[in-house]
Design a protein around this motif. Structure first.
Motif, PDB file in Angstrom:
ATOM      1  N   HIS A 184       0.848  -1.182   0.000  1.00  0.00           N
ATOM      2  CA  HIS A 184       0.000   0.000   0.000  1.00  0.00           C
ATOM      3  C   HIS A 184       0.888   1.237   0.000  1.00  0.00           C
ATOM      4  O   HIS A 184       2.014   1.222   0.492  1.00  0.00           O
ATOM      5  CB  HIS A 184      -0.880  -0.026   1.243  1.00  0.00           C
TER       6      HIS A 184
ATOM      7  N   ALA B 180       0.754   3.837   1.733  1.00  0.00           N
ATOM      8  CA  ALA B 180       1.117   4.305   3.060  1.00  0.00           C
ATOM      9  C   ALA B 180       2.239   3.469   3.644  1.00  0.00           C
ATOM     10  O   ALA B 180       3.170   3.983   4.243  1.00  0.00           O
ATOM     11  CB  ALA B 180      -0.103   4.225   3.969  1.00  0.00           C
ATOM     12  N   LYS B 181       2.139   2.174   3.426  1.00  0.00           N
ATOM     13  CA  LYS B 181       3.174   1.331   3.989  1.00  0.00           C
ATOM     14  C   LYS B 181       4.493   1.586   3.278  1.00  0.00           C
ATOM     15  O   LYS B 181       5.554   1.626   3.891  1.00  0.00           O
ATOM     16  CB  LYS B 181       2.786  -0.142   3.858  1.00  0.00           C
TER      17      LYS B 181
ATOM     18  N   ALA C 167       6.006   4.383   4.763  1.00  0.00           N
ATOM     19  CA  ALA C 167       6.473   4.200   6.124  1.00  0.00           C
ATOM     20  C   ALA C 167       7.791   3.439   6.195  1.00  0.00           C
ATOM     21  O   ALA C 167       8.647   3.776   6.991  1.00  0.00           O
ATOM     22  CB  ALA C 167       5.411   3.460   6.923  1.00  0.00           C
TER      23      ALA C 167
ATOM     24  N   VAL D 280      -0.124   4.811   9.768  1.00  0.00           N
ATOM     25  CA  VAL D 280       1.188   5.340   9.456  1.00  0.00           C
ATOM     26  C   VAL D 280       1.025   6.766   8.995  1.00  0.00           C
ATOM     27  O   VAL D 280       0.095   7.077   8.253  1.00  0.00           O
ATOM     28  CB  VAL D 280       1.855   4.531   8.329  1.00  0.00           C
ATOM     29  N   ARG D 281       1.878   7.568   9.479  1.00  0.00           N
ATOM     30  CA  ARG D 281       1.845   8.943   9.019  1.00  0.00           C
ATOM     31  C   ARG D 281       2.833   9.115   7.891  1.00  0.00           C
ATOM     32  O   ARG D 281       3.798   8.378   7.769  1.00  0.00           O
ATOM     33  CB  ARG D 281       2.196   9.890  10.158  1.00  0.00           C
TER      34      ARG D 281
ATOM     35  N   VAL E 269      -3.061   8.972   6.477  1.00  0.00           N
ATOM     36  CA  VAL E 269      -2.935   7.849   5.569  1.00  0.00           C
ATOM     37  C   VAL E 269      -4.014   6.836   5.903  1.00  0.00           C
ATOM     38  O   VAL E 269      -4.290   6.571   7.056  1.00  0.00           O
ATOM     39  CB  VAL E 269      -1.559   7.200   5.729  1.00  0.00           C
ATOM     40  N   ALA E 270      -4.571   6.360   4.907  1.00  0.00           N
ATOM     41  CA  ALA E 270      -5.547   5.290   5.095  1.00  0.00           C
ATOM     42  C   ALA E 270      -4.879   3.976   4.791  1.00  0.00           C
ATOM     43  O   ALA E 270      -4.330   3.787   3.718  1.00  0.00           O
ATOM     44  CB  ALA E 270      -6.731   5.493   4.167  1.00  0.00           C
ATOM     45  N   LEU E 271      -4.897   3.166   5.765  1.00  0.00           N
ATOM     46  CA  LEU E 271      -4.253   1.884   5.590  1.00  0.00           C
ATOM     47  C   LEU E 271      -5.306   0.822   5.386  1.00  0.00           C
ATOM     48  O   LEU E 271      -6.152   0.601   6.233  1.00  0.00           O
ATOM     49  CB  LEU E 271      -3.461   1.527   6.837  1.00  0.00           C
ATOM     50  N   ALA E 272      -5.233   0.218   4.312  1.00  0.00           N
ATOM     51  CA  ALA E 272      -6.122  -0.907   4.095  1.00  0.00           C
ATOM     52  C   ALA E 272      -5.291  -2.160   4.197  1.00  0.00           C
ATOM     53  O   ALA E 272      -4.454  -2.426   3.343  1.00  0.00           O
ATOM     54  CB  ALA E 272      -6.779  -0.812   2.730  1.00  0.00           C
TER      55      ALA E 272
END
Lengths: 408, 314
Positions: free
Chosen positions: A400, A402-403, A406, B253-254, B262-265
């Motif tokens: 993803h 976001a990951k 990170a 997570v920023r 953040v949108a974590l799916a």
């Protein structure tokens, strides 16, 4: 009461339920009238009437002798099935307050729909039936040609899906930056009121047909409306049953249609055995294969099969008007080519009528049909579970955005 | 987020009037394109959209990474597209204007010759998609609205209020539709990704602080629960998509710039979780509090995997 109204008219119905009901009704319709739920035969006759208007003598054409051209569209059961489907779908659309003129953003869709309609109409009549007579109501009649047609249609839709995914065909979508803000549409009560009026008027028409002694026409009008209601409420599109497999992996409609055919097969066999009726068997020949292939390509090009076209047109998707006209033209072209261009001699003459009941007996035919349908259902379910669009949107995908951010 | 502020939607895909299968094809391809851009930016360097546009002209667009690094190395935030140096309102406005211009360019394929394309490919994948999809408010993650007919073939809808705050998370396969709803508190745009058919219900919620919009994607039936979490900085809307049963966790997570929620799916099983960047958390903590210990205290509940020490037995 409100919940029931919402369930009936505001929510779409489960396609499984709809197809099961359609299967039962089609078997019942066969038991009453001796004919099957079909539409493109009537499209061909409409083309014949149109050609006759322009001075053509179609009475001597072999194809019209084959399908029959007696009377007008309003004195034939097949005619009332078609108009009943239109009426039923329109009534439900109005009750759902869902009618709206919708025109595609891409102007090319008009030409694509017209061309697809011609190809689909030609292919359907070449195979002696569309997704109904050569598919949904063909399989329960245990006619071998329906199985050939189904496989060929699947292949055709695969080719069609490749075609419509091409950049030059699909065009570029309109992408706007930011949000699209529009005014809230006020719920209107005009359409539901019109829907009630249309329903009452159509019920009166059906009652008139019965009262005037035209019982079969009344039955056809009634069943046509019921079929129209079902396809609209279930959003039944045989095109999507195949096409979505290749594009998005969606198999809901595929499984629903298979389930409906299974129900219809059992019911139809019961009707055949109880009523002592002869199943309707069509010629299985090379024409079935070619016709199915053309039909598959055509319906994907057009964006919908005959049934999908009918309810979408009633919803106001006017791009399906050229599809309808194209269907009629394509069917008429096949009727012409049947004798005049040697289609019959080349593709049909060598075929024969094969029915599974004759070959395997009643129990064997039903068992074979149900087994193949079950296998098809399992394959569709597997396909739906494992298909991924261009290797994207995978379940469990850890990558993803976001990951990625990170862990960087 | 103010109630009347337009929702955080980056792009809108207009498929009105289009029949099947084009809404599906368009939506999937657009989402895939956005996903690739996002992923490319995440794996590689920080996006350089604003900086590259500061150079102006076609050349700058051709070589965004190079030009950006020469001028302002890593100067642009991932989602916001605003540089760290843009502190004054005027300069920030200028940067936002540049960002908007750059975003506009994202809507079109970059028109380069085949030789340039090849050179770009060979040079590095890290600059191929400079990314950056910035939301109007500079706070939200990527969102795509699709407008058009709400049929089974389309992945689209507007909210009941027709304001269309939409984040379309099309996880898994394509037939899964999305239904939008606003939160009960009427403050937050919420994207509900309801996988499967429309009967499957969705549950809305606001965050405890009533500030953060939350998108709950409740898959399947209602028993499957969703978990809300606020971001550490108390500023960010968070979308938690908890797929499947409740054990499957989601971790927030920023973004590095500490501004973008953040949108974590998290799909699938619990191991597939995301872990906050230790470095980013420490940096943020040092800047805000000055001590490392306070950072530990503050973020340990969110970043426990990163802070955990090896056990003595090992």
């Amino acid at each position: 009461m409100k919940t029931l109204h919402a369930r009936l008219f505001q929510n779409y119905w489960s396609p499984y339920l709809v197809m099961a009901l359609a299967g039962l009704l089609s078997a019942l319709y066969f038991g009453i009238t001796g004919t099957v739920w079909a539409v493109t035969g009537e499209f061909t006759r409409l083309a014949g009437h149109a050609m006759a208007l322009f001075g053509a003598d179609v009475s001597s054409w072999g194809y019209f002798k084959l399908i029959g051209m007696k009377g007008t569209t309003f004195t034939r059961t097949d005619g009332w099935i078609v108009w009943g489907m239109f009426a039923g779908a329109l009534i439900m659309v109005l009750l759902n307050n869902n009618f709206k003129i919708r025109a595609p953003r891409q102007k090319r869709r008009w030409a694509q729909g017209f061309a697809g309609g011609i190809v689909a109409g030609f292919g359907a009549r070449l195979a002696l039936g569309c997704n109904l007579a050569a598919f949904f109501t063909g399989v329960p009649q245990f006619s071998l040609h329906a199985w050939i047609f189904m496989v060929a249609t699947a292949g055709g839709t695969f080719l069609g899906a490749k075609l419509v995914a091409a950049a030059w065909w699909k065009g570029k979508p309109v992408v706007i930056k930011g949000a699209f803000v529009r005014k809230a549409a006020k719920p209107s009560t005009v359409q539901p009121a019109l829907g009630v009026v249309a329903a009452v008027a159509y019920a009166g028409l059906v009652a008139y047909l019965f009262a005037s002694g035209h019982r079969m026409l009344g039955v056809a009008a009634l069943f046509g409306a019921l079929f129209g209601i079902l396809i609209e409420r279930g959003q039944i599109c045989f095109t999507s049953a195949f096409r979505d497999l290749w594009i998005s992996g969606r198999a809901t409609m595929t499984k629903a249609i298979i389930a409906g055919m299974a129900v219809s097969s059992v019911a139809t066999l019961a009707v055949i055995l109880i009523g002592g009726m002869e199943p309707i068997t069509k010629i299985a020949a090379l024409s079935t294969l070619v016709g199915g292939l053309l039909f598959g390509i055509g319906i994907v090009m057009a964006g919908g099969c005959e049934t999908g076209m009918m309810y979408r047109l009633m919803e106001g998707q006017i791009v399906f008007l050229p599809v309808f006209i194209g269907n009629v033209i394509g069917a008429g072209a096949l009727a012409y080519a049947w004798d005049h261009m040697g289609v019959y001699d080349t593709l049909v003459k060598s075929g024969s009528k094969i029915n599974l009941i004759d070959e395997l007996g009643s129990g064997g035919a039903l068992a074979a049909t149900l087994i193949v349908l079950a296998v098809g259902f399992a394959v569709a379910a597997y396909w739906q579970k494992h298909y991924r669009f261009k290797n994207g949107f995978k379940k469990g995908e850890p990558a993803h955005a976001a990951k990625s951010t990170a862990v960087r | 987020m103010p109630q009347n502020q337009p929702p955080s939607v980056d792009f809108t895909l207009d498929v009105r009037g289009e029949s099947c299968p084009y809404p599906v094809i368009y939506t999937l391809e657009t989402l895939l394109q956005l996903q690739k851009r996002t992923a490319a930016a995440g794996r590689g360097r920080l996006p350089c959209l604003a900086a590259q546009r500061s150079g102006g002209g076609r050349q700058a667009r051709l070589c965004p990474g190079a030009r950006a690094r020469e001028r302002r190395p890593r100067a642009v935030f991932l989602y916001s597209g605003v540089t760290r140096h843009s502190s004054s309102p005027k300069s920030q406005q200028a940067e936002i204007a540049k960002r908007d211009e750059a975003d506009h360019d994202l809507l079109r394929p970059v028109g380069v010759c085949s030789v340039c394309k090849l050179a770009l490919r060979l040079w590095s994948a890290r600059i191929w998609h400079p990314l950056a999809i910035s939301t109007p408010c500079n706070r939200a993650p990527v969102a795509l609205t699709v407008i058009g007919i709400a049929r089974k073939c389309a992945i689209l809808a507007c909210t009941p209020c027709n304001r269309a705050p939409v984040a379309l998370a099309v996880h898994g396969i394509a037939q899964k539709c999305a239904i939008l709803v606003r939160t009960p508190c009427n403050r937050a745009p919420v994207a509900l990704a309801v996988h499967g058919i429309a009967q499957k219900c969705a549950i809305l919620a606001c965050t405890p602080c009533n500030r953060a919009p939350v998108a709950l994607a409740v898959h399947g039936i209602a028993r499957k629960c969703a978990i809300l979490v606020r971001t550490p900085c108390n500023r960010a809307p968070v979308a938690l998509a908890v797929h499947g049963i409740a054990q499957k966790c989601a971790i927030l997570v920023r973004t590095p710039c500490n501004r973008a929620p953040v949108a974590l799916a998290v799909h699938g099983i619990a191991q597939k979780c995301a872990i906050p960047s230790t470095h980013a958390l420490h940096s943020r903590a040092r800047r805000s509090r000055g001590t490392r210990n306070s950072a530990k205290m503050r973020y340990s509940k969110y970043a426990r995997p990163a802070f955990a020490r090896p056990s003595p037995s090992r």
